[in-house]
Motif scaffolding. Structure first.
Motif, PDB file in Angstrom:
ATOM      1  N   VAL A  17       0.831  -1.198   0.000  1.00  0.00           N
ATOM      2  CA  VAL A  17       0.000   0.000   0.000  1.00  0.00           C
ATOM      3  C   VAL A  17       0.864   1.246   0.000  1.00  0.00           C
ATOM      4  O   VAL A  17       2.056   1.207   0.322  1.00  0.00           O
ATOM      5  N   THR A  18       0.266   2.350  -0.381  1.00  0.00           N
ATOM      6  CA  THR A  18       0.880   3.654  -0.230  1.00  0.00           C
ATOM      7  C   THR A  18      -0.206   4.634   0.186  1.00  0.00           C
ATOM      8  O   THR A  18      -1.383   4.275   0.261  1.00  0.00           O
ATOM      9  N   ILE A  51       1.885  11.065  -7.181  1.00  0.00           N
ATOM     10  CA  ILE A  51       2.789   9.910  -7.246  1.00  0.00           C
ATOM     11  C   ILE A  51       2.165   8.721  -6.524  1.00  0.00           C
ATOM     12  O   ILE A  51       2.261   7.579  -6.990  1.00  0.00           O
ATOM     13  N   ALA A  52       1.508   8.974  -5.393  1.00  0.00           N
ATOM     14  CA  ALA A  52       0.848   7.882  -4.665  1.00  0.00           C
ATOM     15  C   ALA A  52      -0.240   7.239  -5.514  1.00  0.00           C
ATOM     16  O   ALA A  52      -0.390   6.008  -5.526  1.00  0.00           O
ATOM     17  N   GLU A  53      -1.004   8.046  -6.228  1.00  0.00           N
ATOM     18  CA  GLU A  53      -2.063   7.485  -7.074  1.00  0.00           C
ATOM     19  C   GLU A  53      -1.479   6.646  -8.203  1.00  0.00           C
ATOM     20  O   GLU A  53      -2.026   5.584  -8.544  1.00  0.00           O
ATOM     21  N   ALA A  54      -0.370   7.102  -8.787  1.00  0.00           N
ATOM     22  CA  ALA A  54       0.288   6.314  -9.833  1.00  0.00           C
ATOM     23  C   ALA A  54       0.805   5.003  -9.259  1.00  0.00           C
ATOM     24  O   ALA A  54       0.652   3.932  -9.864  1.00  0.00           O
ATOM     25  N   MET A  55       1.413   5.078  -8.074  1.00  0.00           N
ATOM     26  CA  MET A  55       1.924   3.872  -7.424  1.00  0.00           C
ATOM     27  C   MET A  55       0.799   2.902  -7.110  1.00  0.00           C
ATOM     28  O   MET A  55       0.923   1.678  -7.339  1.00  0.00           O
ATOM     29  N   TYR A  56      -0.332   3.411  -6.617  1.00  0.00           N
ATOM     30  CA  TYR A  56      -1.402   2.506  -6.217  1.00  0.00           C
ATOM     31  C   TYR A  56      -1.995   1.764  -7.407  1.00  0.00           C
ATOM     32  O   TYR A  56      -2.404   0.604  -7.276  1.00  0.00           O
ATOM     33  N   GLN A  57      -2.049   2.412  -8.558  1.00  0.00           N
ATOM     34  CA  GLN A  57      -2.519   1.703  -9.755  1.00  0.00           C
ATOM     35  C   GLN A  57      -1.626   0.511 -10.069  1.00  0.00           C
ATOM     36  O   GLN A  57      -2.103  -0.553 -10.479  1.00  0.00           O
ATOM     37  N   ASN A  58      -0.342   0.680  -9.864  1.00  0.00           N
ATOM     38  CA  ASN A  58       0.585  -0.431 -10.090  1.00  0.00           C
ATOM     39  C   ASN A  58       0.479  -1.483  -8.995  1.00  0.00           C
ATOM     40  O   ASN A  58       0.603  -2.685  -9.265  1.00  0.00           O
ATOM     41  N   ASP A  85      -5.015  -3.673   0.719  1.00  0.00           N
ATOM     42  CA  ASP A  85      -5.516  -2.449   1.333  1.00  0.00           C
ATOM     43  C   ASP A  85      -5.882  -1.419   0.273  1.00  0.00           C
ATOM     44  O   ASP A  85      -5.304  -1.401  -0.816  1.00  0.00           O
ATOM     45  N   SER A  86      -6.808  -0.542   0.607  1.00  0.00           N
ATOM     46  CA  SER A  86      -7.080   0.606  -0.261  1.00  0.00           C
ATOM     47  C   SER A  86      -5.984   1.634  -0.055  1.00  0.00           C
ATOM     48  O   SER A  86      -5.236   1.579   0.931  1.00  0.00           O
ATOM     49  N   ILE A  87      -5.887   2.590  -0.961  1.00  0.00           N
ATOM     50  CA  ILE A  87      -4.882   3.633  -0.836  1.00  0.00           C
ATOM     51  C   ILE A  87      -5.118   4.418   0.457  1.00  0.00           C
ATOM     52  O   ILE A  87      -6.250   4.670   0.848  1.00  0.00           O
ATOM     53  N   GLY A  88      -4.024   4.756   1.133  1.00  0.00           N
ATOM     54  CA  GLY A  88      -4.147   5.491   2.384  1.00  0.00           C
ATOM     55  C   GLY A  88      -4.506   6.946   2.145  1.00  0.00           C
ATOM     56  O   GLY A  88      -3.824   7.655   1.399  1.00  0.00           O
TER      57      GLY A  88
END
Length: 553
Positions: free
Chosen positions: A204-205, A334-341, A378-381
């Motif tokens: 997660v991020t 950046i967190a949203e891009a990371m979470y997609q991955n 987990d969902s994104i924080g």
């Protein structure tokens, strides 16, 4: 976007009929698939790096073997190494590539005092009694970062992609002793984005206010006069009395401090022997709060306590800032891009042995939940709630919180995120020998590989989609720092406290060296230690079997 255009030109040409029958694969998706495969091919390398750092078990500022091992490895891979940054012998920066964007990739490396523990054993069983150990799991993050960076480096070379990868370690994170100095000394001045990794129990991020505290770490040293404690005590001025009075004053003051504060101390020097009035004594405080102004206020209160104690005992005092950290705030684009991955990678597939170790450990530590390892992503924080709550008496406060991490100082200096990866067992105490149980086992190895895949894919996003970094800086400038600017809690006068932990490591290193991992002889550290995975007591196995039968009914 020159890189993507280049990649399109290099893809095999298709006929018009073929294009109509099957759409052309997105070149970035193709690269991501290659990156995932490259990480997978380096799974053994990730395991070896992880297990090697676990076996070193080095405390903050004394990460000598870790330093030598990682810098040598990266030099062989073509990275340029800058050693001893910010006056810390075990700190370094490794760079490869050229041009923009410059992407920093970091993770901590130090361990916890008295946390020595055999991996894969679901009860307390130290490798060396009383020795340091990786009871925070900091042995794993560099393994993740290195295999992800090497996978991306391979693709950058193959496809002639511009950009610079910058690997670095969080030295002495448990002392919050390094990253503010990195920022102060300008090592991140030209960096476009930072991905930091930290062990967790899910993949997660998050973004926004992380809901944690900042802190300032301060040692107060009192100086009095020695005397014969029985023969002429009236001629002495006890520095230890001053320390104890400061602590008593602080503990009485706690009732009247804001609810968000966290403060704690250890007496690091209490004198030499009872029959000599202690001429010197010292106490080491962490002052934690939810904002920079409140941290400063808490620190000033501590200074006032020290002044009062010194006056009461006719002693003198000085103080030394040993480390600091801001409350964290992380980047949304950046967190949203990371979470997609992260969603594309998913959680590892845990074996029955993995789950058995996790559940037995949770029961041993009387965890609130004994469900084993996470099986749902987990969902994104989301940002922690920061809306002030009105209390009786007109005071307002933000929600309560706990720990601190000096990655926050970097997050307040450039767009930064933290990737947490599932290499630890949920609901353990933290900073504890039990948190080392999984950290050189298949649980850690699988979690590292999953995290490395997500990180490698995100690195490609940052290299090939410049709008992400553009949006990241817009978020940083227009939202994060619009009203709150970063002000260091350290000054140009402070220096890293590189003497900390020297004696402890001098005592334990000869004992630990006997157990350093040898990957030339053994596939895993578990094999070297002769540990059957997982190792449980008979009563633990019986309890798990009973719980399984009860659940079946």
């Amino acid at each position: 976007m020159k890189q993507i255009f280049f990649l399109l030109l290099t893809l095999p040409l298709l006929t018009v009929a073929q294009r109509r029958a099957k759409p052309l694969t997105d070149p970035l998706d193709r690269l991501k698939a290659e990156a995932v495969a490259a990480v997978e091919s380096r799974a053994t390398q990730a395991q070896q790096i992880n297990d090697m750092l676990f076996s070193f078990s080095e405390l903050g500022f004394q990460e000598v073997e870790t330093f030598n091992y990682l810098t040598s490895l990266l030099e062989k891979e073509g990275f340029t190494i800058q050693k001893g940054i910010s006056g810390m012998p075990t700190a370094w920066i490794a760079t490869w590539g050229s041009g923009k964007p410059v992407i920093a990739i970091g993770s901590d490396v130090d361990c916890i005092p008295k946390a020595s523990q055999k991996p894969g054993v679901a009860y307390k069983d130290p490798i060396v009694e009383g020795a340091p150990g990786h009871g925070e799991g900091h042995n794993s993050g560099q393994a993740l970062n290195i295999v992800a960076a090497l996978a991306v480096k391979q693709l950058m070379e193959k496809n002639k992609l511009s950009g610079t990868l910058m690997l670095w370690p969080g030295v002495a994170e448990e002392l919050v002793g390094a990253k503010a100095f990195y920022i102060r000394d300008g090592y991140f001045k030209n960096v476009d984005a930072c991905i930091f990794t930290h062990v967790g129990d899910n993949l997660v991020t998050s973004y926004g206010d992380a809901g944690n505290n900042g802190l300032v770490s301060v040692k107060f040293t009192f100086e009095g006069s020695a005397a014969h404690a029985a023969g002429a005590p009236w001629r002495g001025r006890s520095a230890l009395d001053a320390v104890e009075l400061m602590n008593i004053g602080w503990n009485f003051r706690r009732e009247h401090l804001e609810l968000t504060q966290r403060s704690h101390y250890v007496i690091s020097d209490g004198g030499d022997q009872p029959n000599v009035v202690p001429s010197k004594a010292a106490v080491w405080y962490y002052f934690r709060e939810r904002s920079y102004p409140k941290i400063k206020k808490l620190f000033e209160t501590g200074i006032a306590m020290a002044e009062g104690a010194a006056k009461m005992t006719d002693t003198k005092f000085t103080y030394e800032i040993l480390g600091s950290a801001w409350p964290g705030h992380f980047n949304k684009p950046i967190a949203e891009a990371m979470y997609q991955n992260i969603r594309k990678v998913g959680l590892p597939t845990w074996s029955s042995d993995d789950q058995m170790l996790a559940k037995a450990t949770q029961k041993e530590l009387q965890a609130r939940k004994t469900e084993g390892l996470a099986v749902k992503l987990d969902s994104i924080g989301l940002p922690a709630g920061t809306a002030p709550t009105m209390m009786m008496g007109g005071q307002t406060y933000v929600p309560l919180t706990g720990g601190s991490d000096d990655i926050a100082d970097i997050s307040w200096s450039l767009p930064t995120i933290v990737l947490r990866y599932p290499s630890n067992i949920p609901d353990l105490p933290g900073h504890h020998w039990s948190n080392a149980i999984s950290m050189a086992t298949p649980i850690a190895h699988k979690g590292i590989v999953a995290g490395a895949k997500a990180e490698a894919m995100t690195l490609l996003d940052l290299l090939l989609k410049p709008e992400i970094i553009k949006n990241a800086w817009a978020y940083y400038n227009d939202e994060q720092t619009k009203e709150q600017k970063y002000t260091p809690l350290i000054s140009p006068k402070e220096f890293p406290a590189i003497y900390l932990n020297q004696k402890i490591m001098a005592d334990f290193k000869p004992k630990l060296q006997k157990y350093y991992y040898d990957p030339a002889k053994y596939k895993t550290y578990l094999e070297q230690l002769g540990i059957k995975y997982p190792t449980l007591r008979d009563d633990q196995r019986a309890e798990l079997e009973k719980a399984k039968e009860s659940k079946g009914k």
